[in-house]
Enzyme design. Structure first.
Site, PDB file in Angstrom:
ATOM      1  N   CYS A   1     -10.146   0.922  -8.103  1.00 13.82           N
ATOM      2  CA  CYS A   1      -9.299   1.211  -6.967  1.00 13.82           C
ATOM      3  C   CYS A   1      -9.272   0.039  -6.027  1.00 13.82           C
ATOM      4  CB  CYS A   1      -9.847   2.738  -6.618  1.00 13.82           C
ATOM      5  SG  CYS A   1      -8.968   3.403  -5.085  1.00 13.82           S
TER       6      CYS A   1
ATOM      7  N   ARG B   1      -9.464  -2.435   8.603  1.00 13.04           N
ATOM      8  CA  ARG B   1     -10.141  -1.182   8.262  1.00 13.04           C
ATOM      9  C   ARG B   1     -11.640  -1.138   8.959  1.00 13.04           C
ATOM     10  NH1 ARG B   1     -11.411   3.044   3.543  1.00 13.04           N
ATOM     11  NH2 ARG B   1     -10.380   4.983   4.359  1.00 13.04           N
TER      12      ARG B   1
ATOM     13  N   ASP C   1      -2.610   5.085  -3.525  1.00 12.62           N
ATOM     14  CA  ASP C   1      -2.941   6.276  -2.697  1.00 12.62           C
ATOM     15  C   ASP C   1      -1.718   7.238  -2.344  1.00 12.62           C
ATOM     16  OD1 ASP C   1      -5.430   5.424  -2.420  1.00 12.62           O
ATOM     17  OD2 ASP C   1      -5.362   4.576  -0.377  1.00 12.62           O
TER      18      ASP C   1
ATOM     19  N   ASP D   1     -15.617   8.923  -0.722  1.00 15.56           N
ATOM     20  CA  ASP D   1     -16.220   8.309   0.559  1.00 15.56           C
ATOM     21  C   ASP D   1     -16.890   9.255   1.470  1.00 15.56           C
ATOM     22  OD1 ASP D   1     -16.570   6.377   2.375  1.00 15.56           O
ATOM     23  OD2 ASP D   1     -14.446   5.891   2.601  1.00 15.56           O
TER      24      ASP D   1
ATOM     25  N   TRP E   1     -14.897   2.546  -8.008  1.00 17.13           N
ATOM     26  CA  TRP E   1     -15.171   1.290  -7.400  1.00 17.13           C
ATOM     27  C   TRP E   1     -13.811   0.811  -6.577  1.00 17.13           C
ATOM     28  CZ3 TRP E   1     -19.109  -2.481  -9.359  1.00 17.13           C
ATOM     29  CH2 TRP E   1     -19.216  -3.768  -8.695  1.00 17.13           C
ATOM     30  N   ASP E   2     -14.165   1.039  -5.308  1.00 22.08           N
ATOM     31  CA  ASP E   2     -12.870   0.699  -4.294  1.00 22.08           C
ATOM     32  C   ASP E   2     -13.107  -0.708  -3.704  1.00 22.08           C
ATOM     33  OD1 ASP E   2     -10.599   1.300  -3.088  1.00 22.08           O
ATOM     34  OD2 ASP E   2     -11.410   3.209  -2.245  1.00 22.08           O
TER      35      ASP E   2
ATOM     36  N   ASN F   1     -11.001  -2.213  -0.275  1.00 20.97           N
ATOM     37  CA  ASN F   1     -10.032  -1.845   0.685  1.00 20.97           C
ATOM     38  C   ASN F   1      -9.268  -2.880   1.722  1.00 20.97           C
ATOM     39  OD1 ASN F   1      -9.223   1.060   0.186  1.00 20.97           O
ATOM     40  ND2 ASN F   1     -11.230   1.392   0.400  1.00 20.97           N
TER      41      ASN F   1
ATOM     42  N   TRP G   1       0.926  -1.191   0.056  1.00 17.97           N
ATOM     43  CA  TRP G   1      -0.021   0.084   0.089  1.00 17.97           C
ATOM     44  C   TRP G   1       0.870   1.303   0.087  1.00 17.97           C
ATOM     45  CZ3 TRP G   1      -0.291   4.093   3.693  1.00 17.97           C
ATOM     46  CH2 TRP G   1      -1.407   5.031   3.083  1.00 17.97           C
TER      47      TRP G   1
HETATM   48  C1  GLA Z   1      -9.247   3.990  -0.595  1.00 15.53           C
HETATM   49  C2  GLA Z   1      -8.868   4.811  -1.933  1.00 15.53           C
HETATM   50  C3  GLA Z   1      -8.693   6.467  -1.586  1.00 15.53           C
HETATM   51  C4  GLA Z   1      -9.968   6.793  -1.062  1.00 15.53           C
HETATM   52  C5  GLA Z   1     -10.190   6.019   0.444  1.00 15.53           C
HETATM   53  C6  GLA Z   1     -11.751   6.285   0.780  1.00 15.53           C
HETATM   54  O1  GLA Z   1      -7.937   4.296   0.252  1.00 15.53           O
HETATM   55  O2  GLA Z   1      -7.732   4.413  -2.396  1.00 15.53           O
HETATM   56  O3  GLA Z   1      -8.665   7.135  -2.977  1.00 15.53           O
HETATM   57  O4  GLA Z   1     -11.138   6.550  -1.795  1.00 15.53           O
HETATM   58  O5  GLA Z   1     -10.375   4.630   0.231  1.00 15.53           O
HETATM   59  O6  GLA Z   1     -12.071   5.664   1.927  1.00 15.53           O
END
Ligand code: GLA
Length: 748
Positions: free
Chosen positions: A536, A453, A558, A377, A487-488, A490, A195
């Site tokens: 993403c 998270r 990021d 977000d 579209w994330d 995480n 990351w």
């Molecule tokens: C991830 C994405 C960021 C942002 C955050 C929002 O880390 O890569 O660009 O959108 O989530 O929580």
């Protein structure tokens, strides 16, 4: 008799194809040799005397009339290695004394684990072949698909595995393809990261044994990317032979690079066999991902240029695929449409989004010349921070009491379109969704649910979860005028249980999850043909040629530090086109590295990809606004060259290099764009002369500055030969820390 007849038919079919697209695919029924030609490469394999499908050649394009003798198995080695393991097979079953990586490993219900695949039949297709293999006694059939791109010579290979018996069999390992290369030496290039630190190019010698690059995480991962390039001997950025490949799969994957005892090199890639199991029921085939492979005689730069073009022309969704399957849809555009310049509010507001704040940012963004405003977000459910809300995809009433409509209308009135952040595959335990469907998450009954998270992964393999996600996304897109989804995704998997299906089938979650993800994306694009999507995953955690069939762009990291981005962007472009490489200009000092850089440096770093602004522009001074506006306008004039042209790495930023520079040239050579960066000038060293590449030597090009100055006396107009041989010199004052310049060359 039937066999002879089918080969004759195939030959007839091939010759028909050949007359339309010369010397592309051919099969010689006497020698049983298959040949595919495209771009600058040829790929040849044949059926050997034992009936195995054996690779014969992969490299520079051969003469159209060159014939290959029939495949001859490699000898065994003393009494320890059978010919079966030494012979490079196109798709080897694990059996018969195989010690190299198998393409396929199967256990039958009676305990038999021996699988030896022999040629059965084949058919020609427009750009390749379908070759059917069968086990020597059991009814396991494998269809190998080959499709050669006539332009780039990139070959798509994948397999369909089928059980034509009556009892289920367990697939324990299934590759898309194995590739064989002649004896080395080679350098293996591959991309790793973490990351905020994705896209590190590694260059390791290929030593005896096996090198594994993989993800066991359920998705592609930041840590390794499913791409490789093998450089022969002395090959470098511009010269020499390079074989490369990319696996189109966004679930757990593995690529192995093996150097065998006779120094031959084999690359095998597909589903990750770790924790893998797929019950092959009669009549329910398993299709593998596609493994693309290509060859360049022009070094790593040549290899990446081929891949970029292939991705633009054959992988990414294009304007017309957006127009959809609708009757009368526009013909396919030759390349995807340029990415709009976006503004994204994440680094400015994080979770603190609301109507007034977003509107204020939108006014400023529009004044800069931004085309698309993206709200990140924080807009949904009870989302105040990352502890709650994922899964509850309704608009937060406190933040947006009037819904999203007034904001979207304002953004449209300002001449921009609107994009929205979603993370559909996740749920916070603090959400209505989790409270009503705790059984929807990936988990083993009675075992912990490890949070990352503060969130858990929904099990997309479940039909009810798939239906839920598709329905809520469809609803949001139907009720609001949304042009774009970020579209994330995480977190990675833990406890990947799926207790809805019998224990023997639970490991299929790795395959079914990813297929359903693709299914949802495909369905959404069909239902909402104008909507564009970004992949993403906390930055670049899900980038591969599988997801790229369904998304228009990528969030590479990021980490938006403009200096870090230079190496990240350099690494990214070994495998992926700059068209999809979103790059935001954010605030200084940077929130991660605390580095201070000028706006001009940040702008030029981001202008190497598809440009966006992610800073808190509420705080920008009138001078900063004016500078950004000017550079956004200058960028738009040359964007198509930068993101869809041929990329040349003039000076690599790797290894803490004092300088770095890149150049892109439009496919028709009518325009070139050059970026030059200084890390830190030392000992008054002047900037190296940039000998440009890829221009038309005989044409005249006019040099203009986008930012910065060329050395006094540099001609305004000179031939391509002059720019390539004499080169472009920077102004003597181009010195200091974190400096940047950019130029364009336009053919007269
Ligand atoms: C991830 C994405 C960021 C942002 C955050 C929002 O880390 O890569 O660009 O959108 O989530 O929580």
């Amino acid at each position: 008799m039937l066999k002879i007849f089918s080969s004759m038919l195939a030959l007839l079919f091939v010759s028909l194809v050949v007359s339309a697209q010369p010397a592309q695919v051919s099969f010689d029924s006497a020698s049983k040799v298959f040949r595919l030609d495209g771009g600058g490469s040829s790929y040849v394999f044949g059926v050997n005397a034992r009936g195995e499908l054996q690779q014969l050649y992969w490299g520079g394009r051969l003469g159209a009339a060159d014939a290959f003798p029939a495949a001859k198995p490699m000898p065994g080695w003393a009494s320890f290695d059978a010919s079966y393991t030494n012979t490079p097979q196109e798709y080897a079953g694990w059996g018969g004394g195989l010690f190299m990586e198998p393409a396929l490993k199967v256990t039958f219900p009676d305990g038999n684990r021996d699988l030896v695949l022999h040629y059965q039949s084949h058919a020609a297709t427009t750009n390749g072949f379908e070759v059917v293999l069968k086990d020597i006694s059991r009814p396991i059939y494998v269809t190998l698909h080959y499709a050669m791109d006539p332009g780039s010579g990139i070959l798509a290979r994948w397999a369909t595995i089928e059980n034509r018996g009556t009892d289920p069999a367990m697939v324990e390992q299934a590759a898309a393809a194995s590739w064989a290369l002649p004896a080395g030496p080679y350098t293996l290039n591959y991309l790793t990261g973490r990351w905020a630190g994705e896209w590190t190019l590694n260059q390791d010698p290929v030593l005896a044994g096996e090198h594994v690059i993989e993800s066991r995480r359920g998705s592609t991962g930041h840590q390794a990317n499913p791409w490789f390039a093998l450089q022969a001997g002395e090959a470098d950025e511009d010269h020499g032979e390079v074989w490369f490949g990319a696996l189109a799969w966004s679930g757990s994957w593995r690529i192995t690079v093996e150097r065998d005892q006779l120094d031959g090199v084999r690359v095998t890639g597909g589903f990750n066999p770790f924790d893998f199991g797929y019950v092959l029921h009669p009549g329910m085939p398993l299709e593998t991902p596609v493994f693309y492979g290509g060859y360049s005689a022009h070094g790593l730069g040549g290899a990446s240029r081929l891949l970029h073009r292939f991705e633009l022309e054959h992988v990414l969704p294009r304007a017309s695929s957006a127009a959809g399957n609708a009757p009368g849809a526009e013909p396919m555009a030759p390349t995807p449409k340029l990415r709009p310049v976006i503004y994204n509010s994440w680094e400015a507001t994080e979770f603190k989004v609301n109507e007034a704040g977003q509107m204020a940012l939108a006014e400023k963004a529009a004044a800069l010349g931004v085309d698309r405003f993206v709200m990140d977000d924080g807009w949904f459910g009870q989302r105040k921070d990352d502890h709650a809300g994922l899964g509850d995809w309704y608009v937060n009433q406190e933040k947006f009491p009037r819904g999203l409509r007034p904001l979207i209308d304002r953004i449209h009135a300002l001449g921009m379109d609107f994009g929205l952040w979603v993370e559909p595959e996740m749920v916070n335990p603090d959400s209505d969704l989790y409270r009503s469907h705790p059984e929807w998450v990936l988990n083993f009954k009675g075992r912990p649910e490890t949070q990352q998270r503060n969130q858990l992964v929904l099990n997309l393999a479940r039909p009810d979860v798939r239906a839920y996600i598709l329905a809520f996304l469809d609803k949001i897109l139907t009720e609001n005028d949304i042009a774009f989804l970020k579209w994330d995704y995480n977190r990675n998997w833990s406890e990947p249980g799926w207790d809805q299906v019998p224990p023997a089938e639970q490991k299929q979650v790795y395959v079914e999850y990813t297929k359903n993800l693709y299914g949802i994306l495909a369905e959404l694009r069909k239902l909402h043909p104008k909507v564009e999507i970004e992949s993403c995953s906390g930055g670049g955690g899900r980038v591969d040629l599988g997801i790229l069939k369904y998304v228009d762009e990528i969030w590479p990291s990021d980490n938006t530090d403009p200096f870090d981005r230079l190496t990240q962007q350099d690494g990214f472009t070994y495998a992926y086109t700059p068209q999809i490489m979103m790059a935001w200009v954010t605030d200084s000092p940077h929130w991660l590295n605390k580095r201070t850089t000028s706006l001009q440096y940040r702008m030029l770093s981001s202008m190497q990809g598809s440009l966006g602004i992610g800073a808190n522009i509420d705080n920008w001074t009138p001078d900063e606004m004016a500078e950004a506006k000017r550079l956004i306008a200058a960028y738009k004039e040359v964007q198509s060259t930068i993101v869809q042209g041929d990329l040349y790495r003039l000076i690599s930023p790797l290894g803490g290099s004092e300088f770095s520079a890149s150049e892109t040239v439009k496919a028709d050579k009518s325009q070139g764009v050059v970026f030059a960066f200084i890390h830190s000038t030392q000992e008054v060293r002047g900037y190296p002369t940039l000998k440009l590449k890829g221009l038309d030597a005989a044409a005249e090009y006019k040099l203009s500055s986008i930012e910065g100055k060329a050395r006094a006396g540099t001609p305004e107009v000179a031939s391509g030969a002059w720019w390539m041989n004499h080169g472009l010199e920077m102004d003597e004052g181009f010195r200091g820390d974190f400096q940047a310049a950019a130029f364009r060359l336009d053919r007269k």
